[in-house]
Design an enzyme around this catalytic site. Structure first.
Site, PDB file in Angstrom:
ATOM      1  N   GLY A  17     -43.572 -40.953  -1.586  1.00  0.00           N
ATOM      2  CA  GLY A  17     -43.908 -39.540  -1.776  1.00  0.00           C
ATOM      3  C   GLY A  17     -42.924 -38.632  -1.059  1.00  0.00           C
ATOM      4  N   GLU A 176     -53.796 -15.869  -4.390  1.00  0.00           N
ATOM      5  CA  GLU A 176     -52.425 -15.531  -4.758  1.00  0.00           C
ATOM      6  C   GLU A 176     -52.267 -15.413  -6.271  1.00  0.00           C
ATOM      7  OE1 GLU A 176     -50.116 -17.076  -0.771  1.00  0.00           O
ATOM      8  OE2 GLU A 176     -50.535 -18.570  -2.305  1.00  0.00           O
TER       9      GLU A 176
END
Lengths: 452, 452
Positions: A17, A176
């Site tokens: 990852g 947001e």
């Protein structure tokens, strides 16, 4: 030559990852006397906190991405491998990809989280989430296509549904997104259409708790709510979504049940651990929490496997304050750095005190010139908070790449309210509005595909 | 309310296509006493001359796109309609979309061109072209995936095929693609891989004529060829491609037949008129050339239909020098502006002399600090040409949008040789290299899908 089976006397660290946790671990091991292999299924690190700006047409995907090879090109002990890890063999100490295996001495798992619909996976089709570049492009297509379809629609109720945007979840991403869509509707797109007034768009932000931004101090939640309201967002708290079906969101507020007709529903509510969590629990017997996050030890390793670490959104670290650390970038970054340091100490036969997260605060953008910032010792709102938000994001963006010019572009588009990246791309790029037998325009039930 | 059937006393101009021809026609009609409807199947104008920079990771799609609504938002007489025109009814004077019809008094067709494989449509799968944003993203995926696959490949011959890039067609697009890939291989990616030396990549540019850039003066073609060779591009002229099949390009050079093993083949050779050409010939009987381009009258209208104009790549205008004008942006822009002016003259009962293309020159970028510019009265090469190339592209990019900051970004990445936009996105993002029974890595026959 790729031969990862080679016997190498050096300690092999495999990181799975390349998000904040994995990348910061790799960077911290750049000068260590170990071999590092970073495996990711994408060839770039994604600065996820700004993904909502891609979804709303302010930035391009490449603006918030850095090629992993490029970020790590100077780390000569580090290999980047493009691939997906499907399984782990803890006896042979190797991770298994399609077509290859990679042996490890120490393993760091940092595969992050994905959306969770709390068991209602059929909601995903109607309410896409925002985790990948492809998600953002698909969300961008939906948002801008909704305005295009409204422009063509003659039926008032249907036009209203096209101009209704429901954002589920009042955390930072939901706040947001709602703020950005409100600015789009009331500012950026205001002069662009001839048949609709985009500022009539309804933007609903739904939150189950009694306030938005629950991790922040209550007064900042209040401030955020009034800033959003001023921008034109309809904030609904204590509101539970009970169903999302084609064009209808059903919500429960106390004992009231309401239905909202909305063509665009965006999911910013829940996340769960990525599939690696399940693989790990099956292979090692380690415990996981309800969201699938792996319960880690005080040093971020897992029980019985001191050489397997879990960092970032995949980990449940609850040894501090007795509640799991939140799934945010700073936690992942600090965890990645801690594990890198611990590995180096161990190789010298030394040790480290347990991991301790230093919370430097939380921040969320609301709109142009408005944000909320909670640094613990100080709380900021309005323009000053907005400025701090900008500064911190620029700082972390440029740390691993030359993003300065990109940020200038972003500031520019922010100041001019221009969102140039509002391309409708992918497979469906025209709203389907077939003619009816009576000659009037009639929208069809179109759901844009989620994939790019 | 959308009701394009409304009787409006004003003259209705319908423009189909928002490329250079259509957009410049619309802009030139902004203050005219007419109603304008611009129809495009995309919501943005694309600055196609820079598309190769998207395909090679230097720019993002949004950097070279402008939302049509935004470009035309101040033209209050102009409507933008997102849709695809399928047919034209010249008797009723209307264009027919899926689900709606739009009446016109004057029609301007500017739907451009698409790739042509000279009848070998099956080549497209192996050798994608570069006309749309989706094409560029797919090409970018192929190019960067080829390096990733080479990094994993252990068989020398196969690795060589992954590191062989064949560009078919030595016009400006082919030259620019070849130069950019060479820079990628020898500069940008040089430090990024551990198993391969990217500078060993073979980049072949194949051209059927006896020199590349045939529209330029011969000395500039020569200069371009030596600049490309210096960058590491293998330029092969008088080379005809006779077949493109899975991983093999077959070419004929004189009497010699050669086979080139290449995993990445890019098409920059031929174009043909878009489908609207065929619709128009069927509906009006107007003639078209072998590439499907519509033969236009000296005033850019079509024979027998003085109110139907064709501009840009869809038109064959041969009344000047007895050969068709080339399919480049300046021709389309001047044609669009001419028609806009002619419409306004006609409404006043006046007329205009026939269209006359003013050729201000040709230019092509080769690589960092090298370009060729042929302005007729002066020919430039090297750094000066590169600077002129930059200046002209910046000038035309910013003319219709605030692209200044984007161009700074582009200059920045140009100077630093950083190509940050090298994301592998879309459906297939990992090279498939399954393990063989003998435990060695083996690449599969993967062809990335062309769609995004």
């Amino acid at each position: 030559m790729v031969d990862l089976h080679d016997h190498n006397p050096q300690h092999q660290v495999v990181i799975v990852g390349g998000g904040f946790g994995g990348l910061y671990a790799a960077k911290s091991l750049a000068k260590a006397n170990v071999n590092v292999t970073l495996i990711d299924k994408r060839n770039f690190h994604l600065f996820q906190p700004l993904l909502y700006q891609v979804a709303t047409g302010a930035l391009s995907p490449a603006d918030i991405s850095s090629p992993l090879r490029s970020v790590l090109s100077k780390s000569k002990n580090t290999k980047v491998l493009l691939g997906e890890v499907n399984d782990i063999d803890t006896n042979a100490q190797q991770v298994i990809l399609s077509g290859e295996v990679v042996p490890y001495d120490t393993l760091i798992l940092a595969t992050g989280a994905k959306h969770s619909y709390f068991g209602k996976d059929n909601w995903e089709e109607f309410a896409p989430g925002l985790k990948t570049v492809e998600d953002a492009i698909a969300m961008r297509r939906r948002i801008f296509m909704a305005f295009e379809a409204a422009e063509k629609e003659t039926d008032a109720a249907k036009r209203r549904a096209w101009l209704t945007f429901v954002i589920v979840g009042g955390g930072p991403t939901g706040v947001e997104l709602a703020g950005a869509i409100a600015e789009l509707a009331t500012k950026t797109l205001k002069e662009d259409f001839r048949n609709i007034d985009t500022s009539e768009a309804q933007i609903l932000l739904l939150e189950g708790m009694d306030r938005i931004l629950p991790p922040f101090a209550p007064e900042l939640s209040q401030e955020a709510e009034s800033s959003l309201t001023q921008l034109g967002v309809n904030v609904q708290t204590k509101t539970l979504v009970t169903n999302i079906a084609d064009d209808i969101v059903t919500v429960k507020q106390g004992d009231d049940v309401k239905q909202i007709a909305a063509k665009t529903v965006l999911w910013a509510a829940g996340v769960k651990a990525s599939a690696m969590g399940k693989v790990l629990t099956e292979r090692t017997g380690v415990e996981s929490d309800r969201a699938g996050r792996v319960i880690v030890e005080p040093d971020l390793s897992i029980k019985g496997y001191p050489n397997i670490f879990v960092v970032g959104d995949l980990a449940n670290f609850a040894h501090q304050n007795n509640k799991p650390l939140p799934g945010v970038a700073p936690v992942a970054m600090q965890e990645g750095e801690y594990v890198a340091k611990l590995i180096q100490k161990r190789l010298k036969g030394e040790t480290l005190p347990q991991f301790n997260y230093v919370d430097r605060g939380s921040l969320a953008m609301i709109g142009q010139h408005a944000a909320v910032v909670d640094l613990g010792f100080i709380k900021l709102t309005g323009f000053l908070a907005w400025f701090v938000w900008l500064f911190i994001h620029i700082y972390f963006l440029i740390e691993f790449d030359n993003k300065l010019v990109v940020m200038i572009q972003w500031l520019w588009s922010y100041f001019t309210r221009n969102r140039g990246a509002r391309l409708i791309t992918g497979k469906e790029t025209i709203p389907s509005v077939p003619i009816e037998s009576n000659g009037h325009y009639q929208p069809v039930k179109t759901r844009q595909p989620i994939n790019v």
